[in-house]
Design a protein around this motif. Sequence first.
Motif, PDB file in Angstrom:
ATOM      1  N   LYS A  69       3.919  -1.120 -31.248  1.00 27.74           N
ATOM      2  CA  LYS A  69       4.668   0.022 -30.916  1.00 27.74           C
ATOM      3  C   LYS A  69       3.606   1.080 -29.995  1.00 27.74           C
ATOM      4  CE  LYS A  69       7.689   3.776 -31.964  1.00 27.74           C
ATOM      5  NZ  LYS A  69       8.609   4.407 -33.230  1.00 27.74           N
ATOM      6  N   GLU A  70       3.559   1.465 -28.728  1.00 34.57           N
ATOM      7  CA  GLU A  70       2.805   2.296 -28.024  1.00 34.57           C
ATOM      8  C   GLU A  70       2.409   3.495 -28.903  1.00 34.57           C
ATOM      9  OE1 GLU A  70      -0.034   3.231 -25.031  1.00 34.57           O
ATOM     10  OE2 GLU A  70       1.122   1.397 -25.140  1.00 34.57           O
ATOM     11  N   GLY A  71       1.359   3.888 -29.107  1.00 34.18           N
ATOM     12  CA  GLY A  71       0.893   5.076 -29.713  1.00 34.18           C
ATOM     13  C   GLY A  71       1.057   5.266 -31.213  1.00 34.18           C
ATOM     14  N   ALA A  78      -2.704  11.256 -38.251  1.00 37.71           N
ATOM     15  CA  ALA A  78      -3.662  11.090 -37.213  1.00 37.71           C
ATOM     16  C   ALA A  78      -2.846  11.092 -35.715  1.00 37.71           C
ATOM     17  CB  ALA A  78      -4.336   9.703 -37.323  1.00 37.71           C
ATOM     18  N   GLN A  79      -4.017  11.573 -34.943  1.00 34.13           N
ATOM     19  CA  GLN A  79      -3.191  11.644 -33.623  1.00 34.13           C
ATOM     20  C   GLN A  79      -3.809  10.337 -32.644  1.00 34.13           C
ATOM     21  OE1 GLN A  79      -5.320  15.030 -31.466  1.00 34.13           O
ATOM     22  NE2 GLN A  79      -4.049  14.802 -29.542  1.00 34.13           N
ATOM     23  N   TRP A  80      -3.153   9.857 -31.921  1.00 35.03           N
ATOM     24  CA  TRP A  80      -3.426   8.453 -31.245  1.00 35.03           C
ATOM     25  C   TRP A  80      -4.074   8.855 -29.851  1.00 35.03           C
ATOM     26  CZ3 TRP A  80      -4.396   3.932 -31.635  1.00 35.03           C
ATOM     27  CH2 TRP A  80      -4.644   2.936 -30.672  1.00 35.03           C
ATOM     28  N   ILE A  81      -5.302   8.535 -30.012  1.00 36.55           N
ATOM     29  CA  ILE A  81      -6.028   9.031 -28.458  1.00 36.55           C
ATOM     30  C   ILE A  81      -6.754   7.529 -28.233  1.00 36.55           C
ATOM     31  CG2 ILE A  81      -7.831  10.229 -27.205  1.00 36.55           C
ATOM     32  CD1 ILE A  81      -7.422  12.507 -29.304  1.00 36.55           C
ATOM     33  N   ALA A  82      -6.301   7.003 -27.351  1.00 39.34           N
ATOM     34  CA  ALA A  82      -6.579   5.172 -26.882  1.00 39.34           C
ATOM     35  C   ALA A  82      -8.028   5.286 -26.470  1.00 39.34           C
ATOM     36  CB  ALA A  82      -5.667   4.733 -25.963  1.00 39.34           C
ATOM     37  N   ALA A  83      -8.775   4.474 -27.226  1.00 43.74           N
ATOM     38  CA  ALA A  83     -10.057   4.085 -26.662  1.00 43.74           C
ATOM     39  C   ALA A  83     -10.059   3.122 -25.385  1.00 43.74           C
ATOM     40  CB  ALA A  83     -11.126   3.213 -27.674  1.00 43.74           C
ATOM     41  N   SER A  84     -10.884   2.934 -24.537  1.00 41.40           N
ATOM     42  CA  SER A  84     -10.735   2.065 -23.353  1.00 41.40           C
ATOM     43  C   SER A  84     -10.960   0.785 -23.967  1.00 41.40           C
ATOM     44  CB  SER A  84     -12.211   1.988 -22.758  1.00 41.40           C
ATOM     45  OG  SER A  84     -12.352   1.069 -21.992  1.00 41.40           O
ATOM     46  N   ILE A 141      -8.095   3.120 -32.233  1.00 48.71           N
ATOM     47  CA  ILE A 141      -8.066   1.540 -32.275  1.00 48.71           C
ATOM     48  C   ILE A 141      -7.159   1.299 -33.423  1.00 48.71           C
ATOM     49  CG2 ILE A 141      -9.027  -0.484 -32.263  1.00 48.71           C
ATOM     50  CD1 ILE A 141     -11.401   0.705 -31.007  1.00 48.71           C
ATOM     51  N   ARG A 142      -6.198   0.530 -33.019  1.00 49.29           N
ATOM     52  CA  ARG A 142      -5.421   0.151 -34.558  1.00 49.29           C
ATOM     53  C   ARG A 142      -6.378  -0.625 -35.414  1.00 49.29           C
ATOM     54  NH1 ARG A 142       0.085  -0.544 -33.897  1.00 49.29           N
ATOM     55  NH2 ARG A 142      -0.241  -0.989 -36.455  1.00 49.29           N
ATOM     56  N   GLU A 143      -5.751  -0.578 -36.556  1.00 51.42           N
ATOM     57  CA  GLU A 143      -6.708  -1.217 -37.565  1.00 51.42           C
ATOM     58  C   GLU A 143      -6.462  -2.937 -37.396  1.00 51.42           C
ATOM     59  OE1 GLU A 143      -5.417   0.334 -41.418  1.00 51.42           O
ATOM     60  OE2 GLU A 143      -6.348   2.069 -40.756  1.00 51.42           O
TER      61      GLU A 143
END
Length: 243
Positions: A69-71, A78-84, A141-143
């Motif tokens: 699921k996106e985000g 926690a706040q989702w802020i995507a890494a490259s 990053i997702r666990e």
Amino acid sequence: MGDEKTEQSERAEPGGSGDGGAESARRRGLTRRALLLGGAAVGVGAVVVAHDELGRLWWRVPGVVKKRKEGEVDARGAQWIAASGANWRRADRPDDYEIDRVVIHVVQGGYRTALKVFKDPGHGAAAHYVVRKDGHIAQMIRELDVAFHAGSRDMNERSVGIEHEGFVDKKESFTDAMYEASARLTAGICERYDIPVDREHIIGHVEVEGTDHTDPGPHWDWERYLRLVRRERDRPARTKAPA
């Protein structure tokens, strides 16, 4: 050149008459049987290894997409802020790689600096989480995925990395709010993957074999941190993070 003893052992023995010839034939028969059995064992081993590897990579098969699921975050609040995407790789942990370590990092800079470099595809590294001085947490990053944070492929595959705003030589970097928020985060990770709360399983980046990093440094209060993690883990009314 090959090993001389190996070459000699693989040469066929000459045939002969009487008992000597029979013994020679018997030995050749045993050798061929051993080779066949050995080959079968290797084949079974190869199948097991291939099956294990396929188990890790099944979701890469065309048409198969692992549900995500996106985000979505693993830690509540926690706040989702995507890494490259260049700074991590997709996985299916803990089904493909067991998670049994938490690695503590210090940015050597500010919170915004960490976010900036982890979003930079040229940086080549990122942690799962970044903790700010006021206790705010960003998940990048997702666990279930492998973050490039420890400088060791083995440790990356088996661990969750937590970055902290601050500097290793400034004790004031590590605020009460930061310790408490990070401890809640680590307690949740330990709960999800049944990781013991001790210094063998919760380690500093400096303790990763082969690293040249020194974080979290001499001012990180390990005794206090583990005490806080245990307190959070043992909290009776602890609210579990969403799946």
